[in-house]
Motif scaffolding. Structure first.
Motif, PDB file in Angstrom:
ATOM      1  N   LEU A  73       0.838  -1.199   0.000  1.00 28.60           N
ATOM      2  CA  LEU A  73       0.000   0.000   0.000  1.00 28.60           C
ATOM      3  C   LEU A  73       0.873   1.250   0.000  1.00 28.60           C
ATOM      4  O   LEU A  73       0.632   2.190  -0.762  1.00 28.60           O
ATOM      5  N   GLU A  74       1.899   1.238   0.838  1.00 28.99           N
ATOM      6  CA  GLU A  74       2.833   2.366   0.889  1.00 28.99           C
ATOM      7  C   GLU A  74       3.556   2.526  -0.448  1.00 28.99           C
ATOM      8  O   GLU A  74       3.771   3.642  -0.925  1.00 28.99           O
ATOM      9  N   GLN A  75       3.911   1.405  -1.075  1.00 28.25           N
ATOM     10  CA  GLN A  75       4.587   1.451  -2.371  1.00 28.25           C
ATOM     11  C   GLN A  75       3.685   2.097  -3.419  1.00 28.25           C
ATOM     12  O   GLN A  75       4.145   2.938  -4.194  1.00 28.25           O
ATOM     13  N   GLN A  76       2.416   1.711  -3.462  1.00 29.67           N
ATOM     14  CA  GLN A  76       1.508   2.286  -4.455  1.00 29.67           C
ATOM     15  C   GLN A  76       1.305   3.780  -4.217  1.00 29.67           C
ATOM     16  O   GLN A  76       1.236   4.559  -5.165  1.00 29.67           O
ATOM     17  N   THR A  77       1.226   4.179  -2.951  1.00 31.01           N
ATOM     18  CA  THR A  77       1.103   5.602  -2.636  1.00 31.01           C
ATOM     19  C   THR A  77       2.345   6.347  -3.101  1.00 31.01           C
ATOM     20  O   THR A  77       2.248   7.403  -3.739  1.00 31.01           O
ATOM     21  N   ASN A  78       3.516   5.800  -2.800  1.00 33.48           N
ATOM     22  CA  ASN A  78       4.769   6.439  -3.209  1.00 33.48           C
ATOM     23  C   ASN A  78       4.939   6.450  -4.723  1.00 33.48           C
ATOM     24  O   ASN A  78       5.501   7.385  -5.275  1.00 33.48           O
ATOM     25  N   LEU A  79       4.432   5.420  -5.395  1.00 32.66           N
ATOM     26  CA  LEU A  79       4.500   5.392  -6.857  1.00 32.66           C
ATOM     27  C   LEU A  79       3.673   6.532  -7.449  1.00 32.66           C
ATOM     28  O   LEU A  79       4.100   7.186  -8.404  1.00 32.66           O
ATOM     29  N   GLN A 106      16.108  17.748  -8.927  1.00 34.32           N
ATOM     30  CA  GLN A 106      16.790  16.451  -8.834  1.00 34.32           C
ATOM     31  C   GLN A 106      16.779  15.935  -7.392  1.00 34.32           C
ATOM     32  O   GLN A 106      16.521  14.760  -7.153  1.00 34.32           O
ATOM     33  N   ASP A 107      17.036  16.828  -6.433  1.00 32.71           N
ATOM     34  CA  ASP A 107      17.027  16.433  -5.014  1.00 32.71           C
ATOM     35  C   ASP A 107      15.635  15.976  -4.593  1.00 32.71           C
ATOM     36  O   ASP A 107      15.487  14.991  -3.859  1.00 32.71           O
ATOM     37  N   GLY A 108      14.610  16.686  -5.060  1.00 35.75           N
ATOM     38  CA  GLY A 108      13.232  16.295  -4.743  1.00 35.75           C
ATOM     39  C   GLY A 108      12.888  14.935  -5.327  1.00 35.75           C
ATOM     40  O   GLY A 108      12.247  14.101  -4.670  1.00 35.75           O
ATOM     41  N   PHE A 109      13.338  14.713  -6.564  1.00 35.85           N
ATOM     42  CA  PHE A 109      13.097  13.403  -7.179  1.00 35.85           C
ATOM     43  C   PHE A 109      13.826  12.299  -6.423  1.00 35.85           C
ATOM     44  O   PHE A 109      13.265  11.230  -6.182  1.00 35.85           O
ATOM     45  N   ASP A 110      15.075  12.549  -6.049  1.00 43.14           N
ATOM     46  CA  ASP A 110      15.839  11.544  -5.297  1.00 43.14           C
ATOM     47  C   ASP A 110      15.130  11.191  -3.990  1.00 43.14           C
ATOM     48  O   ASP A 110      15.089  10.022  -3.593  1.00 43.14           O
ATOM     49  N   ARG A 111      14.567  12.188  -3.324  1.00 40.03           N
ATOM     50  CA  ARG A 111      13.891  11.966  -2.056  1.00 40.03           C
ATOM     51  C   ARG A 111      12.650  11.083  -2.247  1.00 40.03           C
ATOM     52  O   ARG A 111      12.497  10.062  -1.564  1.00 40.03           O
ATOM     53  N   VAL A 112      11.767  11.435  -3.200  1.00 42.16           N
ATOM     54  CA  VAL A 112      10.544  10.642  -3.388  1.00 42.16           C
ATOM     55  C   VAL A 112      10.861   9.271  -3.975  1.00 42.16           C
ATOM     56  O   VAL A 112      10.199   8.286  -3.652  1.00 42.16           O
ATOM     57  N   ASN A 113      11.893   9.191  -4.806  1.00 42.02           N
ATOM     58  CA  ASN A 113      12.288   7.907  -5.377  1.00 42.02           C
ATOM     59  C   ASN A 113      12.851   6.986  -4.295  1.00 42.02           C
ATOM     60  O   ASN A 113      12.572   5.781  -4.301  1.00 42.02           O
ATOM     61  N   ASP A 114      13.634   7.527  -3.376  1.00 44.59           N
ATOM     62  CA  ASP A 114      14.168   6.715  -2.274  1.00 44.59           C
ATOM     63  C   ASP A 114      13.048   6.192  -1.377  1.00 44.59           C
ATOM     64  O   ASP A 114      13.090   5.043  -0.923  1.00 44.59           O
ATOM     65  N   GLU A 115      12.046   7.012  -1.114  1.00 42.59           N
ATOM     66  CA  GLU A 115      10.910   6.562  -0.297  1.00 42.59           C
ATOM     67  C   GLU A 115      10.188   5.408  -0.988  1.00 42.59           C
ATOM     68  O   GLU A 115       9.807   4.427  -0.345  1.00 42.59           O
TER      69      GLU A 115
END
Length: 193
Positions: A73-79, A106-115
């Protein structure tokens, strides 16, 4: 991003659940019921031992499926968040370049991608260890049933237990635990969906 995620990933997961998980779940339930009736006819004490081991299997399956489901569920939300972020940055690419906001983007993308990575990693870790655990519990069940059957046959407590009954019961026991493992895997797929 959430809408894109819903239409691409969630609907595909639901389609897979309906086309694969439900038919396999139905087949496994029919197998479980027929094998259980055969085991009860063959020997009740060994059936009780088998059912105790199945209870352990179901407890482990429920725990792992719950953990896996939480992280799916967390993965789908983060996706959805990642897709939305990418869409927003691509649509506003000119604004990002004009205000020299490339590094922040780029930093924002790295943050949401890591989550998303961490939630997907945990979800798939719990989902992947489910089957090996179920198979190993099934193997332990096989050994315990063989030991209890041998002890009952040698002690003379149950005169209906012979070597043939034990061999037949071991086959039925293995046939009983395999669909249980399949059901637990299908439940995991349903939870994921």
């Amino acid at each position: 991003g959430d809408i894109m995620s819903l239409y691409t990933n969630d609907i595909d997961t639901l389609r897979q659940m309906i086309s694969q998980s439900f038919p396999q779940l139905l087949s496994s339930v029919i197998t479980i019921v027929s094998v259980l009736v055969s085991m009860l006819i063959l020997n009740v004490p060994l059936t009780v031992v088998t059912l105790l081991m199945v209870a352990i299997m179901m407890t482990a399956s429920r725990k792992l499926a719950g953990l896996s489901g939480k992280y799916f569920l967390e993965q789908q939300t983060n996706l959805g968040i990642v897709n939305g972020y990418i869409e927003e940055m691509m649509e506003g690419q000119k604004v990002v370049k004009v205000f020299c906001h490339e590094q922040e983007a780029q930093d924002g993308f790295d943050r949401v991608n890591d989550e998303m990575f961490h939630s997907a990693d945990k979800a798939h870790t719990y989902a992947s260890i489910l089957m090996p655990i179920m198979v190993n519990i099934g193997n332990v069940q096989y050994v315990i049933v063989a030991m209890v059957g041998g002890a009952l046959a040698l002690s003379g407590v149950d005169t209906t237990i012979t070597l043939g009954v034990i061999a037949s019961f071991l086959q039925l026991s293995k046939s009983f635990s395999s669909p249980i493992s399949q059901v637990s895997q299908q439940i995991n797929s349903v939870v994921m969906a």
